[in-house]
Structure formats: C-alpha cells, structure tokens
Design an enzyme around this catalytic site. Structure first.
Site, mmCIF file in Angstrom:
data_model
loop_
_atom_site.group_PDB
_atom_site.id
_atom_site.type_symbol
_atom_site.label_atom_id
_atom_site.label_comp_id
_atom_site.label_asym_id
_atom_site.label_seq_id
_atom_site.Cartn_x
_atom_site.Cartn_y
_atom_site.Cartn_z
ATOM 1 N N LYS A 104 0.851 -1.203 0.000
ATOM 2 C CA LYS A 104 0.000 0.000 0.000
ATOM 3 C C LYS A 104 0.870 1.230 0.000
ATOM 4 O O LYS A 104 1.968 1.220 0.558
ATOM 5 C CB LYS A 104 -0.875 0.022 1.260
ATOM 6 C CG LYS A 104 -2.073 0.936 1.146
ATOM 7 C CD LYS A 104 -3.121 0.265 0.309
ATOM 8 C CE LYS A 104 -4.465 0.919 0.429
ATOM 9 N NZ LYS A 104 -5.518 -0.032 0.052
ATOM 10 N N GLY A 239 -20.402 7.145 2.475
ATOM 11 C CA GLY A 239 -19.354 7.369 1.469
ATOM 12 C C GLY A 239 -19.928 7.328 0.066
ATOM 13 O O GLY A 239 -20.699 6.426 -0.276
ATOM 14 N N GLY A 241 -17.745 7.828 -2.664
ATOM 15 C CA GLY A 241 -16.589 7.719 -3.557
ATOM 16 C C GLY A 241 -16.848 6.570 -4.522
ATOM 17 O O GLY A 241 -17.984 6.074 -4.647
ATOM 18 N N ASN A 242 -15.824 6.132 -5.170
ATOM 19 C CA ASN A 242 -15.952 5.068 -6.161
ATOM 20 C C ASN A 242 -16.591 3.812 -5.561
ATOM 21 O O ASN A 242 -17.450 3.171 -6.168
ATOM 22 C CB ASN A 242 -14.549 4.773 -6.706
ATOM 23 C CG ASN A 242 -14.568 3.726 -7.776
ATOM 24 O OD1 ASN A 242 -15.345 3.815 -8.700
ATOM 25 N ND2 ASN A 242 -13.734 2.723 -7.623
ATOM 26 N N GLY A 244 -18.407 3.405 -2.464
ATOM 27 C CA GLY A 244 -19.756 3.609 -1.920
ATOM 28 C C GLY A 244 -20.781 3.802 -3.027
ATOM 29 O O GLY A 244 -21.874 3.230 -2.992
ATOM 30 N N TYR A 245 -20.420 4.601 -4.026
ATOM 31 C CA TYR A 245 -21.380 4.912 -5.087
ATOM 32 C C TYR A 245 -21.795 3.652 -5.854
ATOM 33 O O TYR A 245 -22.974 3.382 -6.029
ATOM 34 C CB TYR A 245 -20.822 5.966 -6.052
ATOM 35 C CG TYR A 245 -21.726 6.147 -7.242
ATOM 36 C CD1 TYR A 245 -23.005 6.706 -7.072
ATOM 37 C CD2 TYR A 245 -21.355 5.720 -8.504
ATOM 38 C CE1 TYR A 245 -23.873 6.834 -8.145
ATOM 39 C CE2 TYR A 245 -22.221 5.851 -9.584
ATOM 40 C CZ TYR A 245 -23.482 6.399 -9.401
ATOM 41 O OH TYR A 245 -24.348 6.514 -10.451
HETATM 42 N N1 GLU Z 1 -7.297 0.072 -3.181
HETATM 43 C C1 GLU Z 1 -8.061 -1.118 -3.373
HETATM 44 C C2 GLU Z 1 -8.094 -1.948 -2.110
HETATM 45 O O1 GLU Z 1 -7.895 -1.459 -1.039
HETATM 46 C C3 GLU Z 1 -7.644 -1.902 -4.599
HETATM 47 C C4 GLU Z 1 -6.233 -2.377 -4.605
HETATM 48 C C5 GLU Z 1 -5.753 -2.945 -5.931
HETATM 49 O O2 GLU Z 1 -6.542 -3.047 -6.853
HETATM 50 O O3 GLU Z 1 -4.567 -3.270 -5.992
HETATM 51 O O4 GLU Z 1 -8.414 -3.109 -2.131
#
Ligand code: GLU
Length: 439
Positions: A104, A239, A241-242, A244-245
């Site tokens: 991350k 939420g 965002g992508n 929640g929506y």
């Molecule tokens: N950010 C998203 C998650 O937390 C997707 C991560 C990804 O596709 O690598 O799962």
C-alpha cells in the site's frame, strides 16, 4: 482510546494466532511489513514555490506473489495507516485466491487543494521516488482513496519513461537487455506495473465498478446463506466515492431499499422511512451540481455519525477506517455490516457488535472485488488480451462466491465470527506459502 490502524491490524492478527499453530518466528515476520519506504517528494507549485510532500510505500508480504495495493492521497495519511493497509492487502489477496501479496502507498496531501498540474507533478514525483521497488512482477500499485485512473495514467507514463531511459543507459553495457525491451510485447507488459488504468492504456472493463459490484455479490451470498429475502431490506451507505457509489447503485438496481447516503460534507436519509428510497444516480447528479449530497430533495440532513446509528437492516461503511468504535458500536441498529472501507470497525467495536449478534462481513472479503479485477487487468496485460465486460463480471462473481463459501465454511467449522474466519483462512495460506519458499 482509539489506537492507530496498524495497532488494530496487529491486534486482529493476535486474536487468531490462538487458532493457528504458527511458529513464533513466522508470526513475528507477518506482524510487520517486509519493507516500508518513506519518501520526500519536491513539487513545483503553480506559484513557482517548491513544496515537499511526504509519501510512503509499505510492502507487507510477498509469499503469494508480487506486492499489490493502492495508493491514497489524504491529509491524514500516516506511516502506520499505510502499514496497516498493506497488511490487510496481504490477507485480502489470500482470501480472494489471487497470486499477489500485500502492499500500500500513500501521500500526505489534500488533493482538493491542488491544481490539476500540481497533482500530476506530485503523482509523477511519487513514482520517481518509489521506482526502485515497483514493477509488474515486484509491486503493482492501483487507485485507492482520492486517486483514480487519471492518476494511474500519469504514474504509468512516468514509470515507462523511467524504464526506457534506464534501458538506454545500460544499452552499451548489457546487450541482452536491449533485445528484451525492444520487443513490443515486453513494452506492453510494462503496463501491468499499475492497475486501475484508463481503458486505452491497458485498463480493464469493469475495474471502476468492481469493488462495489463485488460487495453486492457478497451481500447477496450472505442473504442466501441466512435464508432471508432481500425484499425491503433497508441499507445505509457511508461514502459516495468510487466504492460507496457503485455499491449503492448496484444494490439499488438489485432491489435493496437504499435509505441513506453520505459524503465528507454530511449525510442524508429519506423523509419517508416506511417507503422512501434513494436512487444513487440521481443523488450523484445532484452532488455533481451542488458539491454535496446534503440537501437532496425528499431527504433530511443528518451527520455521518448519525447515519451509522440509523434504524436500517444493513449498514455499509464505505469511506475511511475507524468509524465504528467502542463509543458508537453499541448504538448500531443494523444486523448486518458490510465493510466496504478498509478497517472501518475497530477491534473493541468488533467485540461489542459480536456480543449484540451483529454480522460483520470483513473488509478483506467484502471489498476484495477491486483487487480481484486488478488481477484480471494485470493478467490481460501480461497475456496481451482484452476481456469483454461480461466475462470480467462473471469471473468476479465466481471468485466472490468461492471466497465467501471458503470463509463461511471456516466460520462454521471453527465456530468463530466472520473476521476471525477470514484471518484464519488467509494467515494459514500465507504462512504455508512462506514455509514453501526460501526465508
Ligand atoms: N485500493 C483497493 C483496495 O484497497 C484496490 C487495490 C488494488 O486493486 O490493488 O483493495
């Protein structure tokens, strides 16, 4: 006292260690990320000033495959938050059955205060800073909070430029690498260094909606396993965002009654509690016009905190972590919580919810649809394929149903709650992979 997300992630892991016979040395390895890179990114602002932003990339574990996980832009990003999120990615990929580990990234920034040009320079600067540790077979970033396919496009472009200049510099020294990267196919494969890209840069159909879609597949499975009908089940989603929506939109389309929604400015609930419902598309159009969901006709304004305590059957935190804590957990009236955000429920809150018989579908299952389709995107890039959207969605559905089934079975067999089942399943899988690899 609210602990930081990494303390929560470690505590969740401690809780299941009891069920797994893991050697202490191995347990000590998975309690920490393998590597955390801290970077300072100088960015030339529009007024000519140079501002330095701090960013991180945490690589938790790669026993199952390359590190995988998003990059978030948020003023509250901390090293500990990114570390926790990378650990959760390891468990998420294991639960989803995809050959990736957990990573991350994050930058401490409020992207809403930056111009488009500043945002692009920041995104490119971040990639230059982390380039030594990323790549299609080492660590594959994706979008997360406040990042999207446009950010991925800038990042990928910077990455490819960097790889090409590296090869050029080495040309005279290492001959075999020239042929390696002069091959068009290999250049295509470089696109697999990021997922969540725009379609014309190698993105996958269905990726944008995937997290929300996967969450609704998961909810459908739960309803089936509980033997209840979805007719008239009410839902509140925190939420817009992508995640929640699209969760809200799909749940609405499938016949659940959506009664409350929110964004960072506030929340709304239908005035007519008995019959009313929200059409997320209409609410989104209103939000795009006015800047917020607040004030949408036919609704009452409430706070984000009040939304969590509404008298609904299904509660869906789809924004940030630590929103259900020991302070408000006792006030949750829903009997199902679908964790579409990462880490929205603290371990202390988990105990209260458990005692009250509330089913919490853990983040590492509920929101795994995003990374599952990221895996599909990566696979398409590596093989030079383009899948139809219906194929993507079918394969996503099959994986969600399979993952749900595995955890439900573990939950019943071990007589534990859903989160514990998910951890038992995931940690066992990762540890076995570690034992099979060189340590
Ligand atoms: N950010 C998203 C998650 O937390 C997707 C991560 C990804 O596709 O690598 O799962």
């Amino acid at each position: 006292m609210i602990k930081n997300p990494f303390q929560n992630a470690q505590e969740q892991l401690n809780k299941v260690s009891f069920f797994l016979e893991i050697k202490k040395e191995l347990f000590n390895i998975i309690r920490e990320p393998q590597r955390v890179l801290e970077v300072n990114i100088p960015v030339k602002m529009d007024n000519g000033e140079i501002k330095i932003f701090k960013g991180y990339r945490s690589q938790h574990n790669c026993a199952l495959g390359p590190f995988k996980g998003g990059i978030r832009f948020h003023p509250n990003v901390t090293k500990e938050e990114v570390m926790a999120l990378s650990m959760w990615m390891t468990w998420k990929c294991a639960v989803a059955g995809i050959p990736f580990g957990g990573g991350k990234g994050g930058i401490i920034v409020n992207p809403k205060e930056l111009s488009l040009g500043e945002l692009e320079r920041l995104s490119r600067g971040y990639v230059r800073a982390i380039v030594p540790i990323i790549g299609p077979e080492t660590d594959i970033p994706a979008p997360d909070v406040n990042t999207n396919s446009q950010v991925m496009a800038w990042m990928l472009d910077e990455y490819i430029k960097n790889q090409k200049s590296k090869i050029k510099n080495q040309k005279s020294k290492i001959k075999y690498q020239i042929s390696k990267f002069e091959n068009q196919d290999d250049e295509e494969k470089l696109k697999a260094a990021f997922t969540g890209k725009p379609l014309d840069l190698g993105g996958s159909l269905g990726r944008t909606e995937a997290t929300g879609r996967g969450g609704v597949y998961c909810l459908n499975e739960l309803i089936k396993h509980l033997n209840i009908s979805k007719n008239d089940l009410t839902i509140a989603v925190q939420g817009m965002g992508n995640v929640g929506y699209y969760f809200a939109q799909l749940a609405y389309e499938q016949g659940y009654r959506l009664v409350a929604l929110s964004d960072s400015k506030g929340a709304i609930v239908v005035e007519d509690e008995k019959m009313g419902q929200l059409n997320p598309k209409e609410v989104m159009e209103y939000k795009e016009r006015t800047g917020s969901v607040v004030g949408f006709p036919g609704t009452k304004n409430i706070s984000n905190e009040e939304l969590l305590e509404l008298n609904v059957e299904i509660l869906v935190p789809a924004a940030l972590e630590n929103v259900i804590t020991e302070i408000n957990a006792g006030k949750v009236k829903a009997f199902i919580i679908i964790e579409m955000a990462n880490g929205p429920v603290t371990p202390e809150a988990d105990e209260i919810l458990n005692k009250n018989g509330i089913i919490v579908v853990p983040d590492i299952l509920a929101n795994s649809g995003g990374v599952i389709v990221s895996y599909f995107e990566w696979e398409q890039n590596m093989k030079g394929e383009k899948w139809e959207e219906s194929i993507v969605n079918e394969r996503l559905k099959a994986r969600m149903i399979n993952a749900f089934g595995n955890l439900w079975k573990t939950k019943e067999e071990k007589k534990v709650n859903f989160r514990e089942a998910a951890y038992i399943f995931a940690v066992d899988k990762v540890v076995k992979a570690m034992l099979n690899s060189k340590l």
